[in-house]
Enzyme design. Structure first.
Site, PDB file in Angstrom:
ATOM      1  N   GLU A   5       0.260 -52.982   3.146  1.00 25.94           N
ATOM      2  CA  GLU A   5       1.495 -52.239   2.888  1.00 25.94           C
ATOM      3  C   GLU A   5       1.528 -50.894   3.625  1.00 25.94           C
ATOM      4  O   GLU A   5       2.588 -50.450   4.074  1.00 25.94           O
ATOM      5  CB  GLU A   5       1.701 -52.025   1.384  1.00 25.94           C
ATOM      6  CG  GLU A   5       0.905 -50.919   0.729  1.00 25.94           C
ATOM      7  CD  GLU A   5      -0.565 -51.223   0.560  1.00 25.94           C
ATOM      8  OE1 GLU A   5      -1.348 -50.282   0.369  1.00 25.94           O
ATOM      9  OE2 GLU A   5      -0.940 -52.419   0.605  1.00 25.94           O
ATOM     10  N   ASP A   6       0.376 -50.222   3.782  1.00 22.87           N
ATOM     11  CA  ASP A   6       0.375 -48.943   4.488  1.00 22.87           C
ATOM     12  C   ASP A   6       0.672 -49.130   5.977  1.00 22.87           C
ATOM     13  O   ASP A   6       1.340 -48.290   6.603  1.00 22.87           O
ATOM     14  CB  ASP A   6      -0.954 -48.207   4.285  1.00 22.87           C
ATOM     15  CG  ASP A   6      -2.161 -49.086   4.538  1.00 22.87           C
ATOM     16  OD1 ASP A   6      -2.002 -50.309   4.618  1.00 22.87           O
ATOM     17  OD2 ASP A   6      -3.270 -48.547   4.654  1.00 22.87           O
ATOM     18  N   MET A  34     -13.469 -39.902  -2.116  1.00 22.67           N
ATOM     19  CA  MET A  34     -13.030 -41.061  -2.889  1.00 22.67           C
ATOM     20  C   MET A  34     -14.015 -41.297  -4.031  1.00 22.67           C
ATOM     21  O   MET A  34     -15.227 -41.214  -3.840  1.00 22.67           O
ATOM     22  CB  MET A  34     -12.954 -42.305  -2.003  1.00 22.67           C
ATOM     23  CG  MET A  34     -12.671 -43.589  -2.774  1.00 22.67           C
ATOM     24  SD  MET A  34     -12.587 -45.061  -1.728  1.00 22.67           S
ATOM     25  CE  MET A  34     -10.930 -44.901  -1.095  1.00 22.67           C
ATOM     26  N   HIS A  75     -15.878 -47.165  -6.494  1.00 25.90           N
ATOM     27  CA  HIS A  75     -15.584 -48.159  -7.523  1.00 25.90           C
ATOM     28  C   HIS A  75     -15.540 -49.544  -6.884  1.00 25.90           C
ATOM     29  O   HIS A  75     -15.387 -49.692  -5.666  1.00 25.90           O
ATOM     30  CB  HIS A  75     -14.247 -47.866  -8.205  1.00 25.90           C
ATOM     31  CG  HIS A  75     -13.079 -47.886  -7.254  1.00 25.90           C
ATOM     32  ND1 HIS A  75     -12.338 -49.022  -6.994  1.00 25.90           N
ATOM     33  CD2 HIS A  75     -12.533 -46.918  -6.487  1.00 25.90           C
ATOM     34  CE1 HIS A  75     -11.399 -48.752  -6.119  1.00 25.90           C
ATOM     35  NE2 HIS A  75     -11.493 -47.480  -5.788  1.00 25.90           N
ATOM     36  N   TRP A 114      -4.373 -56.643  -2.176  1.00 33.81           N
ATOM     37  CA  TRP A 114      -4.879 -55.500  -1.417  1.00 33.81           C
ATOM     38  C   TRP A 114      -4.545 -55.602   0.069  1.00 33.81           C
ATOM     39  O   TRP A 114      -4.691 -56.657   0.677  1.00 33.81           O
ATOM     40  CB  TRP A 114      -6.396 -55.409  -1.582  1.00 33.81           C
ATOM     41  CG  TRP A 114      -7.003 -54.264  -0.814  1.00 33.81           C
ATOM     42  CD1 TRP A 114      -7.137 -52.974  -1.219  1.00 33.81           C
ATOM     43  CD2 TRP A 114      -7.531 -54.331   0.505  1.00 33.81           C
ATOM     44  NE1 TRP A 114      -7.709 -52.224  -0.238  1.00 33.81           N
ATOM     45  CE2 TRP A 114      -7.966 -53.031   0.836  1.00 33.81           C
ATOM     46  CE3 TRP A 114      -7.668 -55.365   1.439  1.00 33.81           C
ATOM     47  CZ2 TRP A 114      -8.549 -52.741   2.069  1.00 33.81           C
ATOM     48  CZ3 TRP A 114      -8.235 -55.071   2.673  1.00 33.81           C
ATOM     49  CH2 TRP A 114      -8.675 -53.779   2.971  1.00 33.81           C
ATOM     50  N   ARG A 154     -13.668 -53.175  -6.305  1.00 34.54           N
ATOM     51  CA  ARG A 154     -12.254 -53.547  -6.189  1.00 34.54           C
ATOM     52  C   ARG A 154     -11.764 -54.129  -7.513  1.00 34.54           C
ATOM     53  O   ARG A 154     -12.450 -54.885  -8.190  1.00 34.54           O
ATOM     54  CB  ARG A 154     -12.050 -54.556  -5.056  1.00 34.54           C
ATOM     55  CG  ARG A 154     -10.583 -54.959  -4.897  1.00 34.54           C
ATOM     56  CD  ARG A 154     -10.368 -55.751  -3.623  1.00 34.54           C
ATOM     57  NE  ARG A 154     -10.640 -54.895  -2.465  1.00 34.54           N
ATOM     58  CZ  ARG A 154     -11.038 -55.365  -1.286  1.00 34.54           C
ATOM     59  NH1 ARG A 154     -11.234 -56.648  -1.116  1.00 34.54           N
ATOM     60  NH2 ARG A 154     -11.246 -54.532  -0.291  1.00 34.54           N
ATOM     61  N   ASP A 205      -7.765 -42.450  -6.787  1.00 33.29           N
ATOM     62  CA  ASP A 205      -9.192 -42.204  -6.545  1.00 33.29           C
ATOM     63  C   ASP A 205      -9.463 -41.256  -5.384  1.00 33.29           C
ATOM     64  O   ASP A 205     -10.598 -41.137  -4.934  1.00 33.29           O
ATOM     65  CB  ASP A 205      -9.923 -43.530  -6.305  1.00 33.29           C
ATOM     66  CG  ASP A 205      -9.319 -44.352  -5.187  1.00 33.29           C
ATOM     67  OD1 ASP A 205      -8.410 -43.861  -4.502  1.00 33.29           O
ATOM     68  OD2 ASP A 205      -9.754 -45.504  -4.997  1.00 33.29           O
ATOM     69  N   ASP A 240      -3.093 -42.435  -4.024  1.00 27.06           N
ATOM     70  CA  ASP A 240      -4.002 -43.277  -4.788  1.00 27.06           C
ATOM     71  C   ASP A 240      -4.727 -42.403  -5.805  1.00 27.06           C
ATOM     72  O   ASP A 240      -4.991 -41.220  -5.555  1.00 27.06           O
ATOM     73  CB  ASP A 240      -5.009 -43.959  -3.866  1.00 27.06           C
ATOM     74  CG  ASP A 240      -4.361 -45.030  -2.998  1.00 27.06           C
ATOM     75  OD1 ASP A 240      -3.228 -45.436  -3.299  1.00 27.06           O
ATOM     76  OD2 ASP A 240      -4.991 -45.458  -2.006  1.00 27.06           O
TER      77      ASP A 240
END
Length: 354
Positions: free
Chosen positions: A270-271, A297, A300, A267, A302, A207, A205
């Site tokens: 998937e992981d 991280m 931020h 969101w 979403r 971030d 990712d």
């Protein structure tokens, strides 16, 4: 009746003791403060020394660093790449814990200036030894330009100190449809292999920044979860099956699980699906320890068009049934444009819609 002189003496001794304790506390605080300044200075000096050593080695490919009191470099004859020795398992250029901050803005020009050894497309390989792995680092992306600047600012020096033969691929989802992280990762795998014979794939990712360069962005005997202890979760693993953030798989491991799912729009989920794929094929997740695996991280909100996927729990429950037909073998997309920068290769793609 109590003697007033006795009472006064007792009070005087008590006050004296309190004053002494306060002075002792102040002294201890000052000592720790001075010690922390020394540690910070030592950390900065160590980082600067390693950075300078790294630059010298880059400028003199045939140079070997010899341990001498004055820390000088002894130059050998320059050798061809095919004659280079393999880089060590643990790079001697690593500095360990890093100070990661997001308070000061960075620019791409600044990052380019500080990484003059990079080749076009965000490519790099060590010149003084032969890298043990060829690594494609793949970032799913959309509208995160400020985050990308920090990622490039911190990661390029880290990856160079880790002595990797690597390339950076920013996979940018075109249009305004719902975001699909896992499908973009599949695209990154496919597109990276068109350019180079990569053996390892790190999926990150944009971030997340590692706080220790000993957390090597490479592949291991088992699929690797690299973002073990994130500040977002209080530097703890949220649950044992967590495989999100930053992970690495070798080409063999990736193909064994048929890549990643293509049908997780929005969101989440998937992981966990990827974790299920890994375990379904008899593999396990390896991790660095929590100290080395620390990362920060960039805070931020979403993103728009990335709302929680309402179908994620049902899809996760059926991973074993769907993984053979949904993955790299069913991937479809269209490349819109490819941009080559000194810092990265950015591939904008149309991946369709739900």
């Amino acid at each position: 009746m109590r003697d007033p002189n006795v009472t006064f003496n007792a009070l005087h001794k008590t006050c004296t003791l309190v004053v002494l304790l306060c002075c002792l506390h102040i002294l201890v605080t000052v000592v720790y403060y001075v010690k922390s300044l020394d540690n910070k200075q030592s950390f900065v000096q160590n980082s600067q020394h390693n950075h300078q050593t790294f630059r010298k080695l880059e400028q003199h490919p045939g140079t070997t660093e010899v341990s001498k009191p004055d820390n000088t470099l002894v130059s050998n004859n320059t050798v061809k790449e095919s004659e280079l020795e393999k880089c060590p398992d643990t790079s001697p250029l690593l500095v360990g814990p890093l100070l990661i901050e997001f308070s000061n803005p960075v620019s791409l020009d600044q990052v380019r200036k500080e990484n003059p050894v990079l080749q076009n497309g965000g490519r790099y390989k060590p010149k003084n030894c032969k890298a043990l792995q060829k690594v494609a680092i793949i970032i799913p992306f959309r509208n995160r330009d400020e985050h990308l600047k920090y990622w490039l600012y911190y990661l390029h020096p880290i990856l160079q100190r880790q002595q990797l033969d690597y390339g950076i691929y920013i996979i940018n989802q075109d249009g305004e449809e719902t975001f699909n992280r896992a499908k973009l990762l599949n695209v990154g795998y496919a597109e990276a292999l068109k350019e180079y014979d990569y053996e390892c794939f790190v999926f990150s990712d944009v971030d997340l920044i590692p706080m220790d360069d000993r957390n090597t962005y490479k592949c291991f005997e088992q699929p690797r979860h690299l973002s073990v202890s994130m500040d977002k979760f209080g530097f703890r693993l949220p649950y044992n099956q967590y495989f999100g953030g930053v992970s690495s798989l070798s080409k063999e491991q990736y193909l064994k699980i048929n890549g990643f799912p293509n049908n997780y729009w929005g969101w989440g989920g998937e992981d966990d699906d990827i974790y299920n794929r890994v375990t379904a094929k008899g593999m396990s997740i390896s991790r660095p320890n929590s100290a080395v695996g620390k990362c920060r991280m960039i805070r931020h909100e979403r993103d728009q068009k990335n709302d929680p996927n309402p179908q994620r729990f049902d899809r996760i429950a059926h991973t074993r049934e769907t993984m053979h037909k949904d993955g790299i073998n069913s991937l479809s997309y269209e490349v819109v444009r490819v941009e080559k920068d000194q810092l990265f290769t950015k591939i904008t793609v149309d991946i369709g819609k739900p």
